[in-house]
Write a protein that holds these residues in place. Structure first.
Motif, PDB file in Angstrom:
ATOM      1  N   ALA A   1      -9.653   3.961   2.409  1.00  0.00           N
ATOM      2  CA  ALA A   1      -9.256   5.326   2.081  1.00  0.00           C
ATOM      3  C   ALA A   1      -8.955   6.132   3.343  1.00  0.00           C
ATOM      4  O   ALA A   1      -8.014   6.927   3.382  1.00  0.00           O
TER       5      ALA A   1
ATOM      6  N   ARG B   1      -5.464   5.992   5.062  1.00  0.00           N
ATOM      7  CA  ARG B   1      -4.350   6.779   4.544  1.00  0.00           C
ATOM      8  C   ARG B   1      -3.969   7.897   5.505  1.00  0.00           C
ATOM      9  O   ARG B   1      -2.827   8.407   5.474  1.00  0.00           O
TER      10      ARG B   1
ATOM     11  N   ARG C   1      -2.785   5.182  -2.787  1.00  0.00           N
ATOM     12  CA  ARG C   1      -3.773   5.972  -2.047  1.00  0.00           C
ATOM     13  C   ARG C   1      -3.329   7.426  -1.988  1.00  0.00           C
ATOM     14  O   ARG C   1      -2.135   7.727  -1.945  1.00  0.00           O
TER      15      ARG C   1
ATOM     16  N   TYR D   1     -14.832   8.920  -3.344  1.00  0.00           N
ATOM     17  CA  TYR D   1     -13.621   8.119  -3.496  1.00  0.00           C
ATOM     18  C   TYR D   1     -13.729   7.345  -4.807  1.00  0.00           C
ATOM     19  O   TYR D   1     -14.715   6.631  -5.028  1.00  0.00           O
TER      20      TYR D   1
ATOM     21  N   ASP E   1       1.283   5.289  -0.142  1.00  0.00           N
ATOM     22  CA  ASP E   1       0.582   6.543   0.154  1.00  0.00           C
ATOM     23  C   ASP E   1       1.404   7.720  -0.348  1.00  0.00           C
ATOM     24  O   ASP E   1       2.651   7.681  -0.366  1.00  0.00           O
TER      25      ASP E   1
ATOM     26  N   VAL F   1       0.869  -1.179   0.000  1.00  0.00           N
ATOM     27  CA  VAL F   1       0.000   0.000   0.000  1.00  0.00           C
ATOM     28  C   VAL F   1       0.903   1.227   0.000  1.00  0.00           C
ATOM     29  O   VAL F   1       1.669   1.444   0.941  1.00  0.00           O
TER      30      VAL F   1
ATOM     31  N   THR G   1     -12.128   4.447  -7.343  1.00  0.00           N
ATOM     32  CA  THR G   1     -11.291   3.254  -7.226  1.00  0.00           C
ATOM     33  C   THR G   1     -11.571   2.306  -8.380  1.00  0.00           C
ATOM     34  O   THR G   1     -12.632   2.359  -9.017  1.00  0.00           O
TER      35      THR G   1
ATOM     36  N   VAL H   1      -7.095   3.973  -4.755  1.00  0.00           N
ATOM     37  CA  VAL H   1      -8.221   4.600  -4.059  1.00  0.00           C
ATOM     38  C   VAL H   1      -7.818   6.046  -3.799  1.00  0.00           C
ATOM     39  O   VAL H   1      -6.926   6.311  -2.993  1.00  0.00           O
TER      40      VAL H   1
END
Length: 520
Positions: A391, A394, A249, A375, A172, A170, A377, A271
């Motif tokens: 979301a 994040r 994200r 959001y 960010d 993931v 995605t 996302v």
């Protein structure tokens, strides 16, 4: 950790536990702090250092090959008189790791014989020399080269992780304002909120809270500028490491609608928040009521003891008493629909949260309000609620940025231009990266007997998780600022711990595992 060292550590542990055990005291006539007639003397032969944990950090840097990689890739000095590039980089990182907050704190370390002996150094760069090294970076490519070198070593660290580590990455991205009171720093500008300074971009791996890339920009630049390129570099890094899936994200400033089709074609999930534009608000207001589902958020924590009475909310009472305008959340609903951004050729999933609010003043309700949060995605496997929670997670990157700014002090801007301050950000943030690697590279208990018992392995995994999520200040206090006597014995450099700390078991186990000439 050998058996003799462990027995000594356990004896210290028993002594302090006996000293701190619950007791029934009688009324004391004098305060507990009873020391008096205190004298100071200068030691002659004995060397000691207050940050004894720096030795384990240096062993870790050698174990993962960081020192050799920096000297091999980063070419800023024509002649090494007497320092190498790795000496300068680690000098700044170790200064932060030892509790320093600015370049000037290096002056204390370079005058500390115990610190110099602990690192086997005859001398270390002074604050002026460290600042001059930051100014040696004359192009963006040189700073990027340093980050790429650290990331190449990061791959070695990730290779040592168990298979479940690679289930999904993931990534960010967010920007922050690094403000300054200086007036002569080249490249600084005034930001959207009136602060003078720079506007760094931070791209990080949420799994381990490691900063993968940091980009320094002028203060008036938008948050999303050059973000797509550094997200692509992070995706490439995670793919090279072997992560099975990758998720990007970001908030509304990082939607990057021109890049969504390309990321979707590359099987990268995303996302992103998206602004509540009039056309989107008009669309969701026309949705039938059956499309809206209540949004139930999970509890923030699980209660481990009996429930207690909630304390009085003093802030709420003051707001009501002084009749300030107060926005109260009544309920949340979630819905979804298909949407194609103007810059995209593909249709994506849009998840919307409707917050039903009450606008109050004192004890009076002025009116009800509704606000929407969108959001976008390409993840069709999760429910709408799960997308919202994903979301919202994040926001944990804000804690990382706070640690980089006020824990590591990587954004203090000690030098005089944008490029050199960018280089300082990267070198200072390396101390946070070393903290993360400390947790990732900590060996799990293996073998026979108590060392290989499942409960011991589970405790070690929990310790690794705690180190990764630990605040930098707590990490320095628990695992670095440990008073040690420094002794040279033959070919050995011995750190003799002078006090007890519950985290010393982790320190000793890590140092024993990293004390090898074999790299990852």
């Amino acid at each position: 950790m050998n058996s003799t060292t462990r027995q000594k550590w356990l004896r210290r542990k028993r002594r302090i536990e006996k000293r701190l055990r619950p007791r029934k005291f009688r009324a004391r006539k004098r305060p507990m702090f009873a020391a008096r007639n205190i004298h100071y003397e200068m030691a002659d032969r004995t060397r000691a250092v207050g940050c004894g944990g720096i030795g384990a950090v240096h062993l870790l840097a050698r174990k993962v090959g960081l020192i050799e990689a920096i000297d091999q890739d980063l070419k800023l000095l024509k002649v090494h008189l007497p320092y190498h590039e790795s000496d300068h980089v680690l000098n700044i990182a170790y200064n932060v790791m030892s509790g320093g907050q600015c370049l000037q704190d290096l002056e204390l370390l370079r005058n500390d014989e115990g610190y110099l002996d602990a690192l086997g150094a005859g001398r270390i760069p002074d604050p002026t020399t460290a600042g001059d090294f930051c100014r040696r970076f004359e192009s963006d490519q040189q700073v990027i080269c340093l980050m790429d070198t650290i990331n190449r070593v990061r791959l070695n660290v990730w290779k040592e992780q168990p298979p479940e580590f690679f289930q999904g990455a993931v990534i960010d991205a967010d920007g922050t304002i690094a403000s300054t009171n200086g007036q002569c720093k080249l490249g600084m500008d005034i930001s959207y909120d009136g602060q003078w300074g720079y506007h760094p971009l931070v791209v990080s791996l949420a799994n381990t809270k490691e900063p993968l890339y940091i980009l320094n920009r002028s203060g008036n630049r938008p948050s999303h500028e050059q973000a797509a390129g550094y997200l692509d570099k992070s995706v490439e890094l995670c793919r090279k490491a072997g992560f099975k899936s990758i998720l990007l994200r970001g908030d509304t400033d990082f939607t990057q609608s021109r890049e969504l089709d390309r990321w979707d074609g590359d099987e990268v999930e995303f996302v992103f928040g998206i602004d509540a534009m009039p056309n989107l608000v008009e669309h969701v207001e026309s949705l039938p009521k059956s499309d809206w589902k209540p949004l139930t958020r999970p509890a923030r924590y699980q209660m481990k003891t009996t429930s207690r009475q909630r304390p009085q909310n003093v802030k709420e009472d003051v707001v009501r008493e002084r009749e300030f305008q107060n926005i109260r959340l009544l309920s949340e609903d979630v819905a979804e629909f298909a949407y194609r951004p103007t810059a995209c050729k593909k249709i994506y999933r849009m998840v919307v949260v409707r917050k039903n609010l009450s606008i109050e003043k004192g004890d009076n309700v002025l009116f009800d309000d509704v606000r929407y949060f969108f959001y976008i995605t390409n993840d069709c496997g999760k429910s709408a609620q799960e997308i919202v929670f994903l979301a919202n997670d994040r926001c944990d990157q804000e804690n990382l940025i706070e640690q980089l700014k006020n824990g590591v002090h990587a954004m203090n801007l000690p030098v005089d231009n944008l490029l050199s301050n960018w280089a300082y950000m990267v070198m200072a943030s390396l101390s946070w990266t070393l903290k993360a690697w400390y947790g990732l590279m900590l060996p799990e208990a293996t073998g026979r007997g108590a060392a290989g018992h499942p409960s011991t392995r589970q405790r070690r995994r929990e310790q690794k998780r705690q180190i990764i999520r630990m605040e930098f200040k707590a990490f320095v206090a628990n695992l670095v600022r440990l008073p040690c006597q420094i002794i040279r014995s033959g070919r050995r450099l011995i750190y003799r711990l002078l006090s007890y700390n519950p985290w010393q078991e982790v320190l000793l186990s890590g140092a024993a595992a990293w004390r090898t000439r074999t790299q990852c």
